[in-house]
Write a protein that holds these residues in place. Sequence first.
Motif: not given
Length: 569
Positions: A135-146, A163-171
Amino acid sequence: GSPSRYDFVIVGGGTSGLVVANRLSEMTGYTVAVIEAGDSVLNNANVTDVTGYGRSFGTNIDWAYLTEEQKYAGGKKQIMRAGKAIGGTSVINGMSYTRAETEQIDIWERVGNKGWNWKSLFPYYLKSEGFQVPNSDQVDAGADYYISYHGEKGPLKVGWPRMMTNGSVLPVLDQTLSQLRVPYNRDVNGGNMVGLTSHPNTVDSNANIREDAARAYFWPFENRSNLKIISNTRANKIIWGDDSDGLAVATGVDVTGPDGDETIYASKEVILSAGSLKSSVILELSGIGNPDILKKYDIPVKVNIPTVGENLQDQTNSGLSYAGREFWIGGPTFSALPTAEQIYGGRVSGLASSIKSSLEDYAKTVSNSSNGAVQEENLLEAFQFQYDLIFKSRVPYAEIVFLPLGHSFSSEYWPLLPFSRGSVHIQSADSSRSAAINPNYFMFEQDLDVQANVAKFIRKAFETAPLSDLVAEEFSPGLERVPANASDSAWSDWAKSNYRSNFHPVGTASMLPRAKGGVVNSELKVYGTKNVRVIDASVLPFQLCGHLTSTLYAVAEMASDLIKRRYIF
Ligand code: FDA
């Protein structure tokens, strides 16, 4: 009572065994029994809780196999964990879902396993997978795929936890690792794994519980009248009938259950799916293996295959930890998969040539340590493929997991393709006695050297901005234990006493041509038998860059089709 008789008897209701049980019992005219040593864990919170990794360790659902003293690695024994439950190791594992490099699977065919390559296996990865679009929260937190890499209709739920880790960590990780030349990889599940990624897990995203082999492949189907699970029951050995066409014929399996010993009869096939530390042991107890070993325990030799239990390949896991400057919750974790060049920098070409000139010695050493059971020329071929993967194809040479959790930011890592090879063998004809498990961790200097150099790489990453802004001091190993600018040998000393099994053992009943030391052929049938197969991590001939379950589900799916073709098509 009357004896139990089924068409197919599967030993081990784990990750692979339950796939096979499910698919074979789709043939309504055939009966399938699964013999499983453990019990249901459907309502065990140590299993279901997506943040509960590790809580089942040491409990009664963990085999906790003990290795022999690891003579190249400081002498200590190691614990090798494996699940003892309906669902097998998939109920206690880390849930990471990553596959393999395309060329790694293609090598299976190049060494002689006709029909096994990335292109033929890929549809089975998709067949098993029930990908849950984030979902969009998970995408914001870094979930990515083809989406083209994923199957959405299979039984196994794959996705990201609620519950995903704060999206600022991945960048932050991306900006840091790109300075160390590790690129971002949106989706490692298409066969190209190098880079930093936020990979999916085996998780039911809606219910927010672990997804495992039992939830995917067994419980929704338990009412099939031709499918029976016989739990709390240990398989001891295969029972043989008269040979046919010069081949050994299994007629059933000798088991010990709550009510004592009995035979479960199989009129078609016996399939061993007891895991890579057990299936080969059951073969030996049944008289299939190295005559020198079987004779020691007065086991009559049914089929002479000296490589049963050899080619054991596992990885070694170590970690570095830092005090965090923030407080983090959620999961899953971020993984970086660097190449040898990214780890070693400018030293890589020197390293490559020195390893290349060592391959013959590696082959000799492993062959000797198997008392000649594994032949030098076969090992050399395997090592050359492995060398090419690492230095020519530039597949990832390590996985680094970044774990920002609570007040700490830690990392775990394991070199992906060690050259060390070990074995597992019986020490008694009594199946209740434990086998001698010897992974030979750090058998070769290079395997320890890369353990040291990945640690150095990780320390460098944590010293590089912006990641360095997220952490305070390193508390493990810490600068007192391993000083700044410590030598490789200081890091190696530390690694030797600070590693564990990565719990990815493979290879003990390798799928290879018999002349190349194989135990099973490309239909996963044990050589010299009419109707015995092995379908689990034992048959993977070589270690993979991905975590194992995704590939094991795919292999079990493909193997099930191979079997069904014999009976219904
Ligand atoms: P599996 O172990 O699943 O099944 C064997 C079954 O046989 C078990 O149920 C066992 O009880 C049963 N059995 C054994 N002997 C028997 C006997 N004599 N009689 C009857 N039954 C018997 N992978 C991944 O993809 N992502 C990850 O994050 C992780 N993380 C991870 C963490 C930990 C702690 C471990 C231990 C492992 C992982 N792995 C992993 C690895 C992965 O989970 C593992 O490789 C597979 O689940 C193994 O599947 P198999 O089908 O080979 O055996």
